[in-house]
Design a protein around this motif. Structure first.
Motif, mmCIF file in Angstrom:
data_model
loop_
_atom_site.group_PDB
_atom_site.id
_atom_site.type_symbol
_atom_site.label_atom_id
_atom_site.label_comp_id
_atom_site.label_asym_id
_atom_site.label_seq_id
_atom_site.Cartn_x
_atom_site.Cartn_y
_atom_site.Cartn_z
ATOM 1 N N VAL A 18 0.829 -1.203 0.000
ATOM 2 C CA VAL A 18 0.000 0.000 0.000
ATOM 3 C C VAL A 18 0.863 1.251 0.000
ATOM 4 O O VAL A 18 0.556 2.242 -0.676
ATOM 5 C CB VAL A 18 -0.963 -0.045 1.204
ATOM 6 N N LEU A 21 1.992 1.866 -3.439
ATOM 7 C CA LEU A 21 0.875 2.393 -4.234
ATOM 8 C C LEU A 21 0.662 3.875 -3.956
ATOM 9 O O LEU A 21 0.482 4.671 -4.883
ATOM 10 C CB LEU A 21 -0.403 1.630 -3.902
ATOM 11 N N ILE A 22 0.690 4.233 -2.652
ATOM 12 C CA ILE A 22 0.439 5.642 -2.297
ATOM 13 C C ILE A 22 1.504 6.532 -2.919
ATOM 14 O O ILE A 22 1.205 7.568 -3.529
ATOM 15 C CB ILE A 22 0.406 5.811 -0.762
ATOM 16 N N PHE A 25 0.822 6.840 -6.605
ATOM 17 C CA PHE A 25 -0.300 7.699 -6.960
ATOM 18 C C PHE A 25 0.050 9.160 -6.803
ATOM 19 O O PHE A 25 -0.322 9.987 -7.631
ATOM 20 C CB PHE A 25 -1.517 7.380 -6.095
ATOM 21 N N PHE A 26 0.783 9.497 -5.746
ATOM 22 C CA PHE A 26 0.994 10.916 -5.535
ATOM 23 C C PHE A 26 2.178 11.455 -6.321
ATOM 24 O O PHE A 26 2.318 12.660 -6.454
ATOM 25 C CB PHE A 26 1.085 11.224 -4.038
ATOM 26 N N PHE A 29 1.010 13.574 -9.464
ATOM 27 C CA PHE A 29 0.727 15.008 -9.499
ATOM 28 C C PHE A 29 1.963 15.834 -9.726
ATOM 29 O O PHE A 29 1.891 16.973 -10.155
ATOM 30 C CB PHE A 29 0.043 15.439 -8.196
ATOM 31 N N MET A 32 3.116 14.489 -13.886
ATOM 32 C CA MET A 32 2.275 14.621 -15.065
ATOM 33 C C MET A 32 2.213 16.065 -15.530
ATOM 34 O O MET A 32 2.209 16.978 -14.718
ATOM 35 C CB MET A 32 0.848 14.177 -14.749
ATOM 36 N N SER D 18 -7.882 7.137 -6.261
ATOM 37 C CA SER D 18 -6.710 6.500 -5.671
ATOM 38 C C SER D 18 -7.035 5.873 -4.333
ATOM 39 O O SER D 18 -6.633 4.739 -4.049
ATOM 40 C CB SER D 18 -5.597 7.517 -5.486
ATOM 41 N N ILE D 22 -6.804 1.959 -3.263
ATOM 42 C CA ILE D 22 -6.008 1.487 -2.131
ATOM 43 C C ILE D 22 -6.855 0.624 -1.202
ATOM 44 O O ILE D 22 -6.418 -0.440 -0.737
ATOM 45 C CB ILE D 22 -5.395 2.697 -1.392
ATOM 46 N N TYR D 58 -8.356 13.081 -19.566
ATOM 47 C CA TYR D 58 -7.244 13.925 -19.102
ATOM 48 C C TYR D 58 -6.250 14.163 -20.222
ATOM 49 O O TYR D 58 -5.838 15.289 -20.481
ATOM 50 C CB TYR D 58 -6.575 13.228 -17.921
#
Lengths: 276, 169, 116, 90
Positions: A18, A21-22, A25-26, A29, A32, D18, D22, D58
């Motif tokens: 996890v 993954l976190i 995902f962040f 930002f 991109m 997200s 999770i 997007y």
């Protein structure tokens, strides 16, 4: 994971995954580009993606797409910008440049890839061969919902596979993904009913015919254009369905071949047979 | 598993019509070239797979009217109700659930109609069709209202069964 | 003007869809046993993904037809896969939550396993 | 061509999806039985299909919608195969 793993290890592993993954995902930002400011105009398939060829032609005429002041690499050769939709070269005639390279310059290589797949399928069928089909008795039959559902879903999946390989010269995709999608539709039929078997003779005929079609197209190129697997059809207007010469024909052949081969592999791997 | 209702020609032409329609949808910005290719593909692809697609053939086209104007509004209403129910359940800290497996009986004859009914039940409030056996559908109900077969059938499947009876007549 | 109205309707629809996707995942996370989880998972995620798809189709002009096709495919297949999972896990021996009452399905499974 | 969507709306969508992913991942890892893991996987794939659709908007690439269609097909068949395996039917 194994069932005798201690609880603590499982929890630590879960927290680890996890966490990754976190972080992933962040990072989005920061990495991109902004959504409204992405400049994808530098890709050719953009013209088809916008589904607006007139607009693209206007952009060409205004010179916003090609830099007119570009310095040519060699000064002795006059600089001629590529004009999409007007030249007879296959590279400018296909909306998806990758497929034009894969099928035109490296067409022989693609023929080799198809042969590799054919050899792999033959190997699987040699290993898992069996004459008599074992009728399973203890296995649980699928319910009526799965039977009807997979049957109707098969129609959609089959047509979508055909869509993918027919539009190989316009969108990403092409023969190999299209054939794999069709074979996954056949896998759905296997999952939805007990004792399903596809028409094996039909699959073999399809496979051989499409393989032959590939070679015949190549020989036509050899006779007409003095080179094996050379383009012998007009390229048409970029973005149209009937464009890009013989790429579409080759992709139809590849799609049918891959679809029938992978279906036969699925059949060999899923069905229990008795050796005699 | 099921017996074909219509002749092969009938089923073949139903497959042609359906494939052509789907092809037009998939290649949406209308162009005459796509339509030509679509016609050729529809005729050949349905030759390969019309047996898997339908058992009642062209009759299905008549059902689309009922599907659009009667079934779909009821279905969307029930879907939204189901989701509000799920939202209330999940966001409530106490989670007031009283689950159970019940059995309901349908009068639908066609297997396709029964599958439609089971799928609609899955997407309506608090119910999930777990298994189907002949005319009986086994259902996991998140807040059990009644254990009696007749009563439960009326409460769970009543609104859809009427529509599907007309549709698959 | 019409584009503006349709576009902002699409934005609202995508918001609703994303929210229901989140609710589905929260239901998977919180509810006590497999069948209840499957209920929340199926319904909420189906509405979520369908609403997201249609919203995106409304925002970007010309995408609506394909997104409707995608939405119909999802509406058709999601209940089937959740039905298959529920049936399979009951037969694989997953015990329902202890407050489950009545359990009419257990009789059928027991009868079938006795026949073998 | 299309309306301008402010950056904070994109961020809100991505953050919510997200978190949902999770939560489903946690269920897919710690679920007490294999069936629970399969349920987590089912939800995970459905959420990811929705995420592909938002990503298509997007980057404003029409083809990513086709990609999400392929993903939907794969998730349907994959979950069906896992279910048939769990009930010892395959």
């Amino acid at each position: 994971m194994m069932s005798d793993t201690p609880e603590m290890v499982k929890k630590v592993f879960a927290i680890f995954v996890v966490g990754i993954l976190i972080i992933g995902f962040f990072m989005v930002f920061t990495q991109m580009p902004k959504g409204n400011e992405v400049n994808v105009n530098n890709t050719v398939s953009r013209f088809y993606v916008m589904k607006d060829v007139d607009h693209a032609t206007q952009m060409l005429d205004k010179g916003t797409y090609f830099n007119k002041d570009m310095v040519p690499l060699r000064n002795d050769v006059p600089y001629t910008p590529i004009t999409f939709g007007k030249s007879s070269n296959l590279e400018d005639g296909a909306a998806n440049v990758v497929t034009s390279i894969v099928v035109d310059y490296r067409g022989f290589d693609t023929l080799g890839e198809v042969t590799v797949l054919f050899l792999a399928a033959s190997g699987v069928m040699l290993v898992l061969h069996g004459e008599k089909r074992k009728i399973p008795k203890k296995k649980i039959a699928p319910s009526e919902i799965m039977y009807v559902g997979t049957r109707i879903a098969f129609a959609v999946i089959f047509l979508f596979g055909i869509y993918v390989f027919i539009h190989g010269h316009l969108t990403p995709g092409g023969g190999f993904p299209g054939g794999a999608i069709i074979a996954s539709g056949i896998l759905g039929l296997f999952l939805g009913r007990q004792g399903y078997s596809p028409n094996k003779a039909g699959l073999t005929v399809f496979e051989s015919l499409s393989g032959m079609a590939y070679v015949i197209i190549g020989i036509i190129g050899l006779v007409g254009e003095k080179s094996f697997l050379a383009n012998f059809l007009p390229t048409g207007t970029i973005g149209d369905l009937f464009s890009a010469g013989f790429i579409a024909l080759i992709y139809i052949a590849i799609g049918m071949k891959v679809g029938s081969e992978l279906s036969a592999v699925t059949n060999a791997m899923i069905v229990d047979t008795e050796e005699d | 598993m099921e017996k074909a209702e219509a002749s092969s020609i009938n089923r073949y032409f139903y497959a042609v019509v359906l494939y052509f329609f789907l092809w037009i949808i998939l290649t949406y910005p209308f162009s005459i070239q796509e339509w030509e290719a679509g016609a050729a593909i529809a005729f050949t692809a349905s030759l390969l797979s019309y047996k898997e697609l339908s058992i009642s053939g062209l009759k299905n086209i008549k059902r689309i009217g009922i599907l659009l104007f009667w079934y779909l509004p009821v279905f969307i209403r029930e879907l939204i109700k189901a989701n509000l129910h799920v939202a209330g359940l999940v966001l409530n800290p106490k989670m007031p659930i009283k689950p159970g497996f019940v059995k309901i009986k349908t009068n639908l004859k066609s297997p396709v109609a029964r599958v439609w009914l089971a799928n609609s039940i899955t997407l309506t409030p608090g119910t999930l069709s777990v298994d189907i056996e002949g005319q009986y559908i086994y259902i996991h109900w998140i807040t059990v209202g009644s254990t009696d077969v007749e009563h439960a059938s009326e409460e769970i499947a009543g609104s859809f069964e009427k529509i599907l009876e007309v549709m698959f007549r | 003007m019409v584009d503006l109205i349709l576009g902002w309707t699409g934005v609202v629809l995508v918001f609703i869809g994303v929210f229901f996707l989140f609710l589905g995942a929260l239901g998977i996370f919180r509810l006590p046993d497999l069948f209840n989880r499957l209920q929340a998972g199926t319904k909420a995620t189906t509405l979520g993904v369908v609403s997201t798809t249609i919203g995106v189709g409304l925002i970007a002009k010309g995408w609506l037809v394909f997104s409707l096709a995608l939405a119909i495919f999802l509406l058709m297949t999601n209940p089937i896969s959740s039905h298959a999972l529920g049936r399979a896990s009951y037969r694989a021996g997953v015990k329902p939550y202890k407050g489950t009452n009545p359990d009419l399905y257990a009789e059928k499974v027991k009868k079938e396993s006795d026949q073998k | 061509m299309r309306i301008e969507i402010p950056q904070f709306i994109w961020i809100a969508w991505f953050v919510i999806v997200s978190i949902a992913t999770i939560l489903a991942t946690i269920r897919a890892i710690v679920g007490p039985t294999n069936s629970d893991r399969a349920v987590g996987l089912d939800t995970w794939t459905t959420i990811t299909t929705g995420f592909w659709v938002i990503l298509a908007l997007y980057f404003f690439q029409y083809i990513l919608l086709s990609v999400s269609m392929v993903y939907a097909i794969l998730s349907f068949l994959g979950v069906l195969a896992i279910a048939r395996y769990l009930e010892r039917g395959l």
